[in-house]
Design a protein around this motif. Structure first.
Motif: not given
Length: 284
Positions: A271-284
């Motif tokens: 497998h190949t590693p996957i990555w993602a940048i997730l920012a805060w949702d201030e409306d949550w």
């Protein structure tokens, strides 16, 4: 096409025969193992975003190499949260220690491939403030073994995030069974007021199956991270076409998706590693 079909059927028979040799962990299957290797950090300052990585290190065979490759990667080596699949206890401890991360590890059963516990793990450089696991329904019909997802609540600069490392069953369960595994997982672990990150190996055999999985998770408020349209797993014995498959994915809730991609020049798994940048949702 005939030769590929025969090869696929042979691979399927070998796979099913191999699965039959796996055995249950007994009481160990209900335990969650933890370790602490991250240095103490200032938990009062929340970063702007979270870098999450998922990697299926096949049968935990090359954990030493995987740890070196991750540590040398200028992006993935800085992950806030690292979701791992097909891990054994020693491999989880090794990767966590080498990367300086805390961890939660959940074995599912003893795999006949190497005779060691086999399961999912969550690593993080932030404090783990809670952990759990979810035993997935629909055991392998040839071994009666259940898969298990690791769950961890992580305090990222004072903001708690729930992370789930998932490895869905293969095609021997069938799509309806795997969709029920997703529903069970979210019914048990998705009820949280905190942002939620779900990632791992979904074992979707084609785009139609992924669409059905996406629809199921959407009912729980989860959206998918858009990854490059490339394969994340090399062809295996069940792939009759011999093409690379996109089996690894991220889904999220209470966050905003930023950039995402695949690791490059990794040689420690099929497998190949996957990555993602997730920012805060201030409306949550």
């Amino acid at each position: 096409m005939w030769s590929k079909g025969m090869a696929g059927l042979l691979g399927l028979s070998l796979c099913l025969a191999g699965c039959a040799g796996s055995r249950d962990l007994g009481p160990l299957a209900w335990q969650v193992f933890t370790g602490q290797h991250a240095p103490t950090i200032d938990g009062s300052s929340r970063p702007d975003s979270v870098l999450v990585v998922s990697y299926n290190i096949a049968f935990a065979r090359e954990c030493e190499l995987a740890a070196r490759e991750l540590a040398a990667d200028p992006r993935l080596g800085r992950a806030d949260i690292l979701l791992l699949q097909e891990m054994d206890p020693a491999g989880t401890e090794l990767v966590a220690r080498r990367l300086g991360m805390n961890y939660v590890y959940c074995p599912a059963y003893v795999h006949r491939h190497h005779g060691r516990p086999w399961g999912t793990a969550i690593l993080t450089r932030w404090p783990v403030v809670g952990h759990d696991s979810v035993v997935l329904p629909h055991p392998n019909p040839f071994s009666n073994n259940h898969r298990r997802a690791a769950v961890a609540d992580i305090a990222v600069g004072g903001q708690v995030v729930r992370a789930i490392s998932l490895h869905l069953s293969t095609v021997v369960i069938g799509l309806p069974g795997r969709l029920e595994q997703l529903r069970t997982l979210l019914q048990q672990a998705g009820d949280t007021p905190h942002p939620l990150i779900l990632g791992g190996d979904f074992n979707n055999g084609n785009r139609r199956e992924l669409t059905r999985m996406r629809q199921t998770l959407r009912r729980f408020g989860l959206r998918q991270v858009r990854l490059p349209d490339e394969g994340t797993a090399q062809p295996g014995p069940l792939d009759l076409l011999g093409t690379s498959l996109q089996l690894d994915h991220f889904f999220f809730r209470g966050l905003r998706a930023g950039s995402a991609g695949l690791g490059r020049n990794y040689h420690s798994s099929d497998h190949t590693p996957i990555w993602a940048i997730l920012a805060w949702d201030e409306d949550w």
